[in-house]
Design an enzyme around this catalytic site. Structure first.
Site, PDB file in Angstrom:
ATOM      1  N   SER A  30       0.874  -1.184   0.000  1.00 30.75           N
ATOM      2  CA  SER A  30       0.000   0.000   0.000  1.00 30.75           C
ATOM      3  C   SER A  30       0.904   1.225   0.000  1.00 30.75           C
ATOM      4  O   SER A  30       2.067   1.144   0.432  1.00 30.75           O
ATOM      5  CB  SER A  30      -0.853   0.003   1.271  1.00 30.75           C
ATOM      6  OG  SER A  30      -1.436   1.276   1.492  1.00 30.75           O
ATOM      7  N   TYR A  79      -1.752  -1.035  10.511  1.00 33.60           N
ATOM      8  CA  TYR A  79      -1.829  -1.218   9.060  1.00 33.60           C
ATOM      9  C   TYR A  79      -0.571  -0.664   8.388  1.00 33.60           C
ATOM     10  O   TYR A  79       0.074  -1.341   7.575  1.00 33.60           O
ATOM     11  CB  TYR A  79      -3.078  -0.515   8.518  1.00 33.60           C
ATOM     12  CG  TYR A  79      -3.303  -0.745   7.033  1.00 33.60           C
ATOM     13  CD1 TYR A  79      -3.942  -1.893   6.572  1.00 33.60           C
ATOM     14  CD2 TYR A  79      -2.863   0.176   6.089  1.00 33.60           C
ATOM     15  CE1 TYR A  79      -4.139  -2.107   5.217  1.00 33.60           C
ATOM     16  CE2 TYR A  79      -3.056  -0.034   4.733  1.00 33.60           C
ATOM     17  CZ  TYR A  79      -3.702  -1.176   4.302  1.00 33.60           C
ATOM     18  OH  TYR A  79      -3.888  -1.390   2.961  1.00 33.60           O
TER      19      TYR A  79
HETATM   20  N1  LIG Z   1      -8.794  -0.900  -1.453  1.00 33.41           N
HETATM   21  C1  LIG Z   1      -7.756  -0.070  -1.375  1.00 33.41           C
HETATM   22  O1  LIG Z   1      -7.885   1.142  -1.565  1.00 33.41           O
HETATM   23  C2  LIG Z   1      -6.387  -0.618  -1.061  1.00 33.41           C
HETATM   24  C3  LIG Z   1      -5.298   0.285  -1.145  1.00 33.41           C
HETATM   25  C4  LIG Z   1      -4.021  -0.191  -0.881  1.00 33.41           C
HETATM   26  C5  LIG Z   1      -3.820  -1.512  -0.537  1.00 33.41           C
HETATM   27  N2  LIG Z   1      -4.885  -2.346  -0.444  1.00 33.41           N
HETATM   28  C6  LIG Z   1      -4.602  -3.745  -0.076  1.00 33.41           C
HETATM   29  O2  LIG Z   1      -5.201  -4.598  -1.034  1.00 33.41           O
HETATM   30  C7  LIG Z   1      -5.577  -5.828  -0.418  1.00 33.41           C
HETATM   31  C8  LIG Z   1      -7.064  -6.092  -0.698  1.00 33.41           C
HETATM   32  O3  LIG Z   1      -7.811  -5.007  -0.184  1.00 33.41           O
HETATM   33  P1  LIG Z   1      -9.381  -4.835  -0.429  1.00 33.41           P
HETATM   34  O4  LIG Z   1      -9.654  -3.378  -0.430  1.00 33.41           O
HETATM   35  O5  LIG Z   1      -9.814  -5.672  -1.576  1.00 33.41           O
HETATM   36  O6  LIG Z   1      -9.924  -5.422   0.972  1.00 33.41           O
HETATM   37  P2  LIG Z   1     -11.196  -6.330   1.310  1.00 33.41           P
HETATM   38  O7  LIG Z   1     -12.282  -6.104   0.326  1.00 33.41           O
HETATM   39  O8  LIG Z   1     -11.454  -6.099   2.771  1.00 33.41           O
HETATM   40  O9  LIG Z   1     -10.639  -7.795   1.104  1.00 33.41           O
HETATM   41  C9  LIG Z   1      -9.765  -8.390   2.004  1.00 33.41           C
HETATM   42  C10 LIG Z   1      -9.795  -9.874   1.751  1.00 33.41           C
HETATM   43  O10 LIG Z   1      -8.871 -10.508   2.635  1.00 33.41           O
HETATM   44  C11 LIG Z   1      -9.480 -11.681   3.118  1.00 33.41           C
HETATM   45  N3  LIG Z   1      -8.921 -12.005   4.425  1.00 33.41           N
HETATM   46  C12 LIG Z   1      -8.956 -11.250   5.551  1.00 33.41           C
HETATM   47  N4  LIG Z   1      -8.363 -11.915   6.570  1.00 33.41           N
HETATM   48  C13 LIG Z   1      -7.948 -13.119   6.064  1.00 33.41           C
HETATM   49  C14 LIG Z   1      -7.293 -14.242   6.601  1.00 33.41           C
HETATM   50  N5  LIG Z   1      -6.914 -14.291   7.896  1.00 33.41           N
HETATM   51  N6  LIG Z   1      -7.045 -15.295   5.788  1.00 33.41           N
HETATM   52  C15 LIG Z   1      -7.424 -15.271   4.503  1.00 33.41           C
HETATM   53  N7  LIG Z   1      -8.042 -14.228   3.919  1.00 33.41           N
HETATM   54  C16 LIG Z   1      -8.318 -13.166   4.696  1.00 33.41           C
HETATM   55  C17 LIG Z   1     -10.976 -11.385   3.184  1.00 33.41           C
HETATM   56  O11 LIG Z   1     -11.772 -12.547   2.972  1.00 33.41           O
HETATM   57  P3  LIG Z   1     -12.266 -13.478   4.176  1.00 33.41           P
HETATM   58  O12 LIG Z   1     -12.816 -12.536   5.224  1.00 33.41           O
HETATM   59  O13 LIG Z   1     -13.274 -14.394   3.585  1.00 33.41           O
HETATM   60  O14 LIG Z   1     -11.091 -14.223   4.645  1.00 33.41           O
HETATM   61  C18 LIG Z   1     -11.165 -10.481   1.964  1.00 33.41           C
HETATM   62  O15 LIG Z   1     -11.487 -11.236   0.828  1.00 33.41           O
HETATM   63  C19 LIG Z   1      -5.258  -5.672   1.073  1.00 33.41           C
HETATM   64  O16 LIG Z   1      -4.001  -6.247   1.352  1.00 33.41           O
HETATM   65  C20 LIG Z   1      -5.197  -4.166   1.257  1.00 33.41           C
HETATM   66  O17 LIG Z   1      -4.392  -3.792   2.341  1.00 33.41           O
HETATM   67  C21 LIG Z   1      -6.162  -1.935  -0.696  1.00 33.41           C
END
Ligand SMILES: NC(=O)c1ccc[n+]([C@@H]2O[C@H](COP(=O)([O-])OP(=O)(O)OC[C@H]3O[C@@H](n4cnc5c(N)ncnc54)[C@H](OP(=O)(O)O)[C@@H]3O)[C@@H](O)[C@H]2O)c1
Length: 255
Positions: A146, A159
């Site tokens: 990120s 985070y």
């Molecule tokens: N969206 C943004 O703006 C953004 C920006 C920078 C970086 N990111 C990074 O991109 C990645 C995805 O983000 P997102 O926005 O798509 O978040 P999200 O919609 O909250 O998705 C997170 C995913 O991680 C899974 N997860 C959580 N805990 C877990 C565990 N212990 N074991 C296995 N799976 C787990 C969740 O599924 P389950 O609950 O079913 O396990 C969910 O599918 C993250 O690493 C986030 O930090 C996102």
């Protein structure tokens, strides 16, 4: 040149594939020819995505995996390997965040974020690499970091620490595993619009945040496709230990 970004014949694991960035990453890798392992804790949404992918001709399997638990990661990878063969692309995408001021954080808050984002990334990368080394195969690992791994913001201490750790882990693992032909790189998105944050970004506070992004807009998941395919495919064969920032210039916002 045509096939530089092709993933035909490759087997790609995406953690946190149930929604958000992970589900889109899976669709993008599948469209480029990879067979997919969709991983996360909740199996139902993974099965739904598997069905959608299969309808478009992409081979996919859904596996239950808690990235913070080595036994769970190992069992899911063994099951996936039995069905598809050795996994040679891993997108370590599963992530969690808690928004609280530092003085209000509990020990449990700290552990829950660090265990998924940092320990989880380490466990998945290591268990994938172990199987690649055993099989004598090269591979590509992409750690989803990120811009908060590069700079800080208020009220997201664990985070931002976890993502800075992912950046450093990427470099350290790249150094150790280059001899095995395993490349390790990071993809560092800025603010990407997903179902979870859409409401916030339409609020006044969200709009103010967007005005600080030099390109004056949020990213969308498709904006990550180029960097994802570059890092996953042989197009980046001489890249390891790199981090690609995709943020509309947000890291360069004026001080
Ligand atoms: N969206 C943004 O703006 C953004 C920006 C920078 C970086 N990111 C990074 O991109 C990645 C995805 O983000 P997102 O926005 O798509 O978040 P999200 O919609 O909250 O998705 C997170 C995913 O991680 C899974 N997860 C959580 N805990 C877990 C565990 N212990 N074991 C296995 N799976 C787990 C969740 O599924 P389950 O609950 O079913 O396990 C969910 O599918 C993250 O690493 C986030 O930090 C996102």
């Amino acid at each position: 040149m045509d096939n530089l970004f092709s993933l035909a014949g490759r087997k790609a694991l995406v953690t946190g594939a149930a929604g958000g960035l992970g589900a889109h990453f899976a669709r993008t890798l599948g469209a480029a020819g990879a067979q997919l392992v969709l991983a996360g804790r909740r199996i139902e949404p993974l099965k739904q995505l598997q069905e959608v992918l299969e309808q478009s001709g992409v081979t996919a399997i859904a596996v239950s995996m808690d990235v913070s638990d080595r036994a769970s990661v190992g069992a899911a990878l063994d099951a996936a390997q039995q069905r598809l063969g050795v996994i040679d692309i891993a997108i370590c995408n599963a992530g969690a965040a808690i928004t609280k001021p530092a003085l209000k954080l509990s020990e449990q808050d700290w552990d829950s974020v660090i265990n998924v984002n940092l320990k989880g990334c380490w466990l998945v990368a290591t268990e994938v690499a172990r199987r690649l080394v055993d099989a004598g195969c090269p591979g590509s690992i992409v750690n989803v970091s990120s811009i908060l791994g590069h700079r800080v913001a208020g009220a997201v201490l664990p985070y931002t620490v976890s993502k800075a750790g992912v950046e450093q882990m990427t470099r350290a693992l790249a150094l150790e595993w280059a001899r095995h032909g395993i490349r390790v790189n990071a993809l560092a998105p800025g603010y990407i619009e997903t179902d979870l944050n859409r409401e916030f970004f339409s609020s006044e506070a969200g709009q103010t945040m967007i005005r600080r992004i030099p390109q004056r807009r949020l990213g969308n998941v498709q904006d990550l496709d180029g960097a994802l395919l570059l890092l996953a495919s042989d197009a980046s064969r001489y890249m390891t230990g790199s981090s690609i920032v995709v943020d509309g210039g947000h890291l360069q916002s004026t001080l």
